[in-house]
Design a protein around this motif. Structure first.
Motif, PDB file in Angstrom:
ATOM      1  N   UNK A  55       1.401   6.753  -6.756  1.00 48.84           N
ATOM      2  CA  UNK A  55       0.265   7.631  -7.027  1.00 48.84           C
ATOM      3  C   UNK A  55       0.627   9.091  -6.795  1.00 48.84           C
ATOM      4  N   UNK A  56       1.360   9.365  -5.732  1.00 48.13           N
ATOM      5  CA  UNK A  56       1.749  10.751  -5.433  1.00 48.13           C
ATOM      6  C   UNK A  56       2.712  11.303  -6.474  1.00 48.13           C
ATOM      7  N   UNK A  57       3.557  10.455  -7.019  1.00 50.69           N
ATOM      8  CA  UNK A  57       4.537  10.920  -8.013  1.00 50.69           C
ATOM      9  C   UNK A  57       3.915  11.099  -9.394  1.00 50.69           C
ATOM     10  N   UNK A 105       0.838  -1.192   0.000  1.00 46.50           N
ATOM     11  CA  UNK A 105       0.000   0.000   0.000  1.00 46.50           C
ATOM     12  C   UNK A 105       0.879   1.251   0.000  1.00 46.50           C
ATOM     13  N   UNK A 106       1.941   1.258   0.779  1.00 41.21           N
ATOM     14  CA  UNK A 106       2.858   2.399   0.778  1.00 41.21           C
ATOM     15  C   UNK A 106       3.492   2.600  -0.595  1.00 41.21           C
ATOM     16  N   UNK A 107       3.848   1.512  -1.237  1.00 42.92           N
ATOM     17  CA  UNK A 107       4.447   1.607  -2.570  1.00 42.92           C
ATOM     18  C   UNK A 107       3.468   2.207  -3.562  1.00 42.92           C
ATOM     19  N   UNK A 108       2.233   1.745  -3.551  1.00 39.02           N
ATOM     20  CA  UNK A 108       1.222   2.291  -4.457  1.00 39.02           C
ATOM     21  C   UNK A 108       0.927   3.757  -4.151  1.00 39.02           C
ATOM     22  N   UNK A 109       0.929   4.127  -2.880  1.00 40.84           N
ATOM     23  CA  UNK A 109       0.717   5.533  -2.518  1.00 40.84           C
ATOM     24  C   UNK A 109       1.861   6.405  -3.043  1.00 40.84           C
ATOM     25  N   UNK A 110       3.089   5.909  -2.935  1.00 42.71           N
ATOM     26  CA  UNK A 110       4.233   6.666  -3.443  1.00 42.71           C
ATOM     27  C   UNK A 110       4.143   6.835  -4.965  1.00 42.71           C
TER      28      UNK A 110
END
Length: 52
Positions: A49-51, A42-47
């Motif tokens: 998505x933010x980029x 989930x953290x990887x996907x959030x990163x």
């Protein structure tokens, strides 16, 4: 007394309990591992998505 001796010699119940405990331990370990992997994913996907 005969019933007590036969119950004492019968190890099938103990074996079933041992297998049940092993299965429960494996399930707890799997759930813990999946939870940790899930939060990292989930953290990887959030990163990502933010980029984007």
């Amino acid at each position: 007394m005969r019933i007590f001796r036969s119950v004492r010699r019968d190890a099938r119940g103990a074996t079933a309990i041992e297998y049940g405990l092993i299965a429960a331990l494996i399930a707890v370990a799997a759930i813990t591992a999946m939870g940790k992997v899930g939060s990292k994913l989930q953290n990887t996907f959030n990163n990502v998505s933010n980029r984007v």
